[in-house]
Write a protein that holds these residues in place. Structure first.
Motif, PDB file in Angstrom:
ATOM      1  N   ASP A  33      -3.039   9.309  -0.763  1.00 40.20           N
ATOM      2  CA  ASP A  33      -3.553   8.269  -1.586  1.00 40.20           C
ATOM      3  C   ASP A  33      -4.569   8.683  -2.511  1.00 40.20           C
ATOM      4  O   ASP A  33      -5.415   9.796  -2.468  1.00 40.20           O
ATOM      5  CB  ASP A  33      -4.261   7.525  -0.584  1.00 40.20           C
ATOM      6  CG  ASP A  33      -4.200   5.846  -1.195  1.00 40.20           C
ATOM      7  OD1 ASP A  33      -3.385   5.224  -0.656  1.00 40.20           O
ATOM      8  OD2 ASP A  33      -4.522   5.609  -2.347  1.00 40.20           O
ATOM      9  N   THR A  88       2.747  -3.078  -4.905  1.00 37.91           N
ATOM     10  CA  THR A  88       3.458  -3.839  -6.026  1.00 37.91           C
ATOM     11  C   THR A  88       2.860  -5.174  -5.980  1.00 37.91           C
ATOM     12  O   THR A  88       3.649  -5.965  -5.623  1.00 37.91           O
ATOM     13  CB  THR A  88       4.935  -3.649  -5.781  1.00 37.91           C
ATOM     14  OG1 THR A  88       5.293  -4.004  -4.129  1.00 37.91           O
ATOM     15  CG2 THR A  88       5.520  -2.272  -5.617  1.00 37.91           C
ATOM     16  N   LYS A 275       3.750 -13.444  -3.360  1.00 38.32           N
ATOM     17  CA  LYS A 275       4.373 -12.591  -4.700  1.00 38.32           C
ATOM     18  C   LYS A 275       5.692 -12.158  -4.447  1.00 38.32           C
ATOM     19  O   LYS A 275       6.354 -11.972  -5.473  1.00 38.32           O
ATOM     20  CB  LYS A 275       3.272 -11.262  -4.712  1.00 38.32           C
ATOM     21  CG  LYS A 275       3.688 -10.145  -3.262  1.00 38.32           C
ATOM     22  CD  LYS A 275       3.562  -8.736  -3.937  1.00 38.32           C
ATOM     23  CE  LYS A 275       3.369  -7.935  -2.862  1.00 38.32           C
ATOM     24  NZ  LYS A 275       4.830  -7.229  -2.887  1.00 38.32           N
TER      25      LYS A 275
HETATM   26  P1  NAD Z   1      -2.090  -1.302   0.208  1.00 37.65           P
HETATM   27  O1  NAD Z   1      -2.740  -1.945  -1.201  1.00 37.65           O
HETATM   28  O2  NAD Z   1      -2.654  -1.667   1.449  1.00 37.65           O
HETATM   29  O3  NAD Z   1      -1.819   0.110  -0.024  1.00 37.65           O
HETATM   30  C1  NAD Z   1      -1.223   0.656  -1.160  1.00 37.65           C
HETATM   31  C2  NAD Z   1      -2.063   2.001  -1.371  1.00 37.65           C
HETATM   32  O4  NAD Z   1      -1.276   2.905  -2.587  1.00 37.65           O
HETATM   33  C3  NAD Z   1      -3.485   1.917  -2.026  1.00 37.65           C
HETATM   34  O5  NAD Z   1      -4.182   2.395  -1.048  1.00 37.65           O
HETATM   35  C4  NAD Z   1      -3.413   2.581  -3.300  1.00 37.65           C
HETATM   36  O6  NAD Z   1      -4.521   3.266  -3.614  1.00 37.65           O
HETATM   37  C5  NAD Z   1      -2.189   3.628  -3.170  1.00 37.65           C
HETATM   38  N1  NAD Z   1      -1.610   4.114  -4.487  1.00 37.65           N
HETATM   39  C6  NAD Z   1      -1.189   3.023  -5.471  1.00 37.65           C
HETATM   40  N2  NAD Z   1      -0.859   3.977  -6.554  1.00 37.65           N
HETATM   41  C7  NAD Z   1      -0.974   5.383  -5.797  1.00 37.65           C
HETATM   42  C8  NAD Z   1      -0.567   6.555  -6.460  1.00 37.65           C
HETATM   43  N3  NAD Z   1       0.137   6.767  -7.578  1.00 37.65           N
HETATM   44  N4  NAD Z   1      -0.623   7.616  -5.865  1.00 37.65           N
HETATM   45  C9  NAD Z   1      -1.273   7.555  -4.428  1.00 37.65           C
HETATM   46  N5  NAD Z   1      -1.462   6.431  -3.890  1.00 37.65           N
HETATM   47  C10 NAD Z   1      -1.315   5.302  -4.935  1.00 37.65           C
HETATM   48  O7  NAD Z   1      -0.517  -2.026   0.069  1.00 37.65           O
HETATM   49  P2  NAD Z   1       0.258  -2.392   1.277  1.00 37.65           P
HETATM   50  O8  NAD Z   1      -0.173  -3.512   2.008  1.00 37.65           O
HETATM   51  O9  NAD Z   1       0.351  -1.155   2.213  1.00 37.65           O
HETATM   52  O10 NAD Z   1       1.833  -2.677   0.638  1.00 37.65           O
HETATM   53  C11 NAD Z   1       2.561  -1.464   0.184  1.00 37.65           C
HETATM   54  C12 NAD Z   1       3.824  -1.965  -0.297  1.00 37.65           C
HETATM   55  O11 NAD Z   1       4.624  -2.415   0.993  1.00 37.65           O
HETATM   56  C13 NAD Z   1       3.821  -3.386  -1.101  1.00 37.65           C
HETATM   57  O12 NAD Z   1       4.822  -3.038  -1.923  1.00 37.65           O
HETATM   58  C14 NAD Z   1       3.994  -4.458   0.023  1.00 37.65           C
HETATM   59  O13 NAD Z   1       4.781  -5.567  -0.812  1.00 37.65           O
HETATM   60  C15 NAD Z   1       4.748  -3.659   0.984  1.00 37.65           C
HETATM   61  N6  NAD Z   1       4.713  -4.361   2.331  1.00 37.65           N
HETATM   62  C16 NAD Z   1       3.443  -4.626   2.789  1.00 37.65           C
HETATM   63  C17 NAD Z   1       3.283  -5.156   4.176  1.00 37.65           C
HETATM   64  C18 NAD Z   1       2.209  -5.428   4.728  1.00 37.65           C
HETATM   65  O14 NAD Z   1       2.106  -6.024   5.619  1.00 37.65           O
HETATM   66  N7  NAD Z   1       0.846  -5.168   4.180  1.00 37.65           N
HETATM   67  C19 NAD Z   1       4.478  -5.393   4.803  1.00 37.65           C
HETATM   68  C20 NAD Z   1       5.586  -5.219   4.326  1.00 37.65           C
HETATM   69  C21 NAD Z   1       5.855  -4.419   3.188  1.00 37.65           C
END
Ligand code: NAD
Ligand code: UGA
Length: 455
Positions: A33, A88, A275
Motif C-alpha cells: 500500500d 474506487t 456508491k
Molecule cells: P480501502 O479504502 O479500505 O482500501 C484501499 C487501499 O488502497 C487504501 O489503503 C489505499 O491507500 C490503497 N491505495 C490506493 N491507491 C494505491 C496505489 N496506487 N498503490 C497502493 N495502494 C493504493 O478500500 P476497501 O474498502 O478495501 O475497498 C477496495 C475496493 O473493494 C473498492 O473498490 C470497494 O468498492 C471494493 N469492495 C469493498 C468491500 C468492503 O467491504 N469494504 C467489499 C467488496 C468490495
C-alpha cells in the motif's frame, strides 16, 4: 510456488489476502500500500481495521508466507499474479460528480504495473469497477510495444465487513471472469486453482469479463434494494399500527423471497452500497437508459428518506426542539462488528442533530477513533464516550444506531433512572424489547412499529 501481490491493504486487501495466504501455504503473498502508516499497523499487534477473526488469521501466517510492505514497485516486479484492491470511491468533482466511480487510483495502479513489469503477469480486478473497465486496463497494460503479456481477470469481492473472514472462508460463490482466449482461459484457471484450495469447485463460477464486472454492481444494488423496500414499508407501518418485523417474518417465509436482508433500519450505510448503485445509475445514463437509471436511483433516495424520517421523529417527539438537549447516540459504526464509519447513518443523524444544536454524545465499542476523523471540524462539538452508561447520563433521549450486541445487554432500568425526564428511546435497529423499555418508563419509538408513549 507463485508470488501473489495485492495492491491496496484496506478492508478488502488485508482480510482477503490473509485468508489466501493461510489456505495456500505454498504461495508467497505480499500486500502493499502507498499508505506507509497503514502498512506499519498491519505489521504491528494493532491491525488497522477491526474484524472478528482477522487478528488470529493474520498472526498465523504473517512473516511466514504473508508480508505487508509499502514498496509497491519492487513487489510488482516480483509478482506472478497481482490483485488490484485499491479504493474506487464516488467521484466528487467534474463530469459524473456524485455518481460515477473515481478511477484515478485504479488507473495509477495499472500504469505502475506496466512500468515495473518485465515478465508476464495475471492482473486481477478485486476492486469494484464499472463494467468494461477491464478493457481500459488491457489497453493501458498493452500500450507499450515491448510490454510483457498481461491477462486481466475480474474477481469481484462479495465479503461483508464484520464477517469478512467467515465470508472468505465459506463464500456463497467465487466469481471469476476472463477473456475466452487461450491465455485468458489459462489465467482464469490459475485463479480457479487458487480458490479451489478451500472452496468447493461447484461454488466457483466462471463467466465473461463483462458479466463478472457487472454482477458485482448488481449484487450490491439488489441487496440495497431489499433494505429500501422494507424501509419504505416501515413508514407505512408507523401510520397503520402494522409491525414491520411481523411483516418481514411473514414475507421472508416465502422461499421465493427469503428471510435475509429484511431488517428495517435507520437506513443502510457503508462505503459501497450508495456508491455502487449510483455508479450503476451513471452507467445506465451513459448508455441512455434513463428509465433504468431512475429505477435504481430510487433505492438511494428511499435510503435518504428513511434517515430524514428518523431525525424528524426524534425532533417531533422531543417537542420540536433538541437545542441544548443531551442526546446519546448508541453506535457509530455503519453496522455491528466493524470499526468502519464510512457513510454510517449514525454520523448522518449526528450531523443533523448538531445542526439542530443538540448536545450530542456518541458511544461505540470500536468506532470512536473513526468518528473523530470522519466528523472533522464537527468532532469538537461532540462528546465521545466509550461507556454507554456515562453517555446516557442526563440525556433526554437515546438513539440506538448500530446493532452491537452489547447494547441489548445493558441495564436499561439503571440507564432510565440516570436520564432527564421524560426519557425517550429511538431504536433505529429494532434490537431491543420495546415493551420492556416502555414498562421501565421510556417513551419508545422503533422503526416500523407503533410508538409506545406514556400519557
Ligand atoms: P480501502 O479504502 O479500505 O482500501 C484501499 C487501499 O488502497 C487504501 O489503503 C489505499 O491507500 C490503497 N491505495 C490506493 N491507491 C494505491 C496505489 N496506487 N498503490 C497502493 N495502494 C493504493 O478500500 P476497501 O474498502 O478495501 O475497498 C477496495 C475496493 O473493494 C473498492 O473498490 C470497494 O468498492 C471494493 N469492495 C469493498 C468491500 C468492503 O467491504 N469494504 C467489499 C467488496 C468490495
Ligand atoms: C455489502 C454487501 O453485503 C457485500 O456483499 C459487499 O461485498 C459489500 O457491501 C461491498 O461491496 O462493499 P457491507 O457494506 O460490508 O457489505 O455490509 P452489509 O451487511 O451489506 O450492510 C450494509 C448496510 O445495510 C449496513 O448499514 C447494515 O446495517 C444495513 N442493513 C443490512 C440493514 O439496514 N438491514 C438489513 O437487513 C441488512
Amino acid at each position: 510456488m507463485a508470488t501473489l501481490l495485492c495492491i491496496g491493504a484496506g478492508h478488502v486487501g488485508g482480510p482477503t489476502m490473509a485468508v489466501i495466504a493461510q489456505k495456500c501455504p505454498e504461495h508467497r503473498v505480499v500486500v502493499a500500500d502507498i499508505n506507509a502508516e497503514k502498512i506499519t499497523a498491519w505489521q504491528s499487534d494493532r491491525l488497522p481495521i477491526y474484524e472478528p477473526g482477522l487478528q488470529e488469521m493474520v498472526f498465523s501466517c504473517r512473516d511466514k508466507n504473508l508480508f505487508f510492505s509499502s514498496e509497491v514497485e519492487r513487489h510488482i516486479a516480483e509478482a506472478d499474479i497481482i490483485f488490484v484492491s485499491v479504493n474506487t470511491p464516488m467521484k466528487t468533482f467534474g463530469q459524473g460528480a456524485g455518481k460515477a466511480a473515481d478511477l484515478q487510483y485504479w488507473e495509477k495502479t495499472a500504469r505502475q504495473i506496466l512500468q515495473h513489469s518485465h515478465a508476464p503477469k495475471i492482473v486481477v480486478e478485486k476492486s469494484t469497477l464499472p463494467v468494461r473497465t477491464a478493457e481500459a486496463m488491457e489497453r493501458i497494460l498493452h500500450s507499450q510495444d515491448r510490454s510483457p503479456q498481461f491477462d486481466v481477470v475480474s474477481n469481484p469481492e462479495f465479503l461483508s465487513e464484520g464477517t469478512a473472514i467467515r465470508d472468505m472462508e465459506n463464500p456463497d460463490r467465487v466469481l471469476i471472469g476472463a477473456r475466452d482466449t487461450p491465455s485468458g482461459r489459462k489465467a482464469k484457471q490459475a485463479i480457479v486453482d487458487l480458490y479451489a484450495h478451500w472452496v468447493p469447485r461447484e461454488r466457483i463460477l466462471t463467466t465473461s469479463l463483462w458479466s463478472s464486472e457487472l454482477s458485482k454492481l448488481v449484487a450490491n444494488a439488489f441487496l440495497a434494494q431489499r433494505i429500501s423496500s422494507i424501509n419504505s414499508i416501515s413508514a407505512l407501518c408507523e401510520k397503520t399500527e402494522a409491525d414491520i418485523q411481523e411483516i418481514a417474518l411473514a414475507i421472508g417465509m416465502d422461499t421465493r423471497i427469503g428471510p435475509r436482508f429484511l431488517n428495517a433500519s435507520v437506513g443502510f450505510g457503508g462505503s459501497c452500497f450508495k456508491k455502487d448503485i449510483l455508479n450503476l445509475v451513471y452507467l445506465c445514463e451513459y448508455y441512455h437508459l434513463s428509465e433504468v437509471a431512475e429505477y435504481w436511483e430510487q433505492v438511494v433516495r428511499m435510503n435518504e428518506y428513511q434517515q430524514a424520517r428518523f431525525l424528524s421523529r426524534i425532533l417531533s417527539s422531543l417537542f420540536n426542539t433538541v437545542a441544548g438537549k443531551r442526546i446519546a447516540l448508541f453506535g457509530a459504526a455503519f453496522k455491528a462488528n466493524t470499526s468502519d464509519t464510512r457513510e454510517s447513518p449514525a454520523l448522518q443523524v449526528c450531523r443533523a442533530l448538531l445542526e439542530e444544536r443538540a448536545d450530542v454524545v456518541v458511544t461505540d465499542p470500536h468506532a470512536l477513533d473513526n468518528v473523530r476523523v470522519d466528523l472533522g471540524e464537527d468532532a469538537r462539538r461532540v462528546t465521545m464516550e466509550p461507556d454507554p452508561y456515562r453517555a446516557a447520563m442526563n440525556a433526554h433521549a437515546i438513539a440506538l444506531l448500530t446493532e452491537w450486541t452489547l447494547f441489548s445487554e445493558l441495564d436499561y432500568e439503571a440507564i432510565y433512572h440516570s436520564m432527564a425526564k421524560p426519557a425517550f428511546f429511538f431504536d433505529g435497529r429494532n434490537i431491543l424489547d420495546h415493551r420492556k423499555l416502555f414498562q421501565i418508563g421510556f417513551n419508545v419509538h422503533a422503526i416500523g412499529k407503533p410508538s409506545l408513549i406514556h400519557p
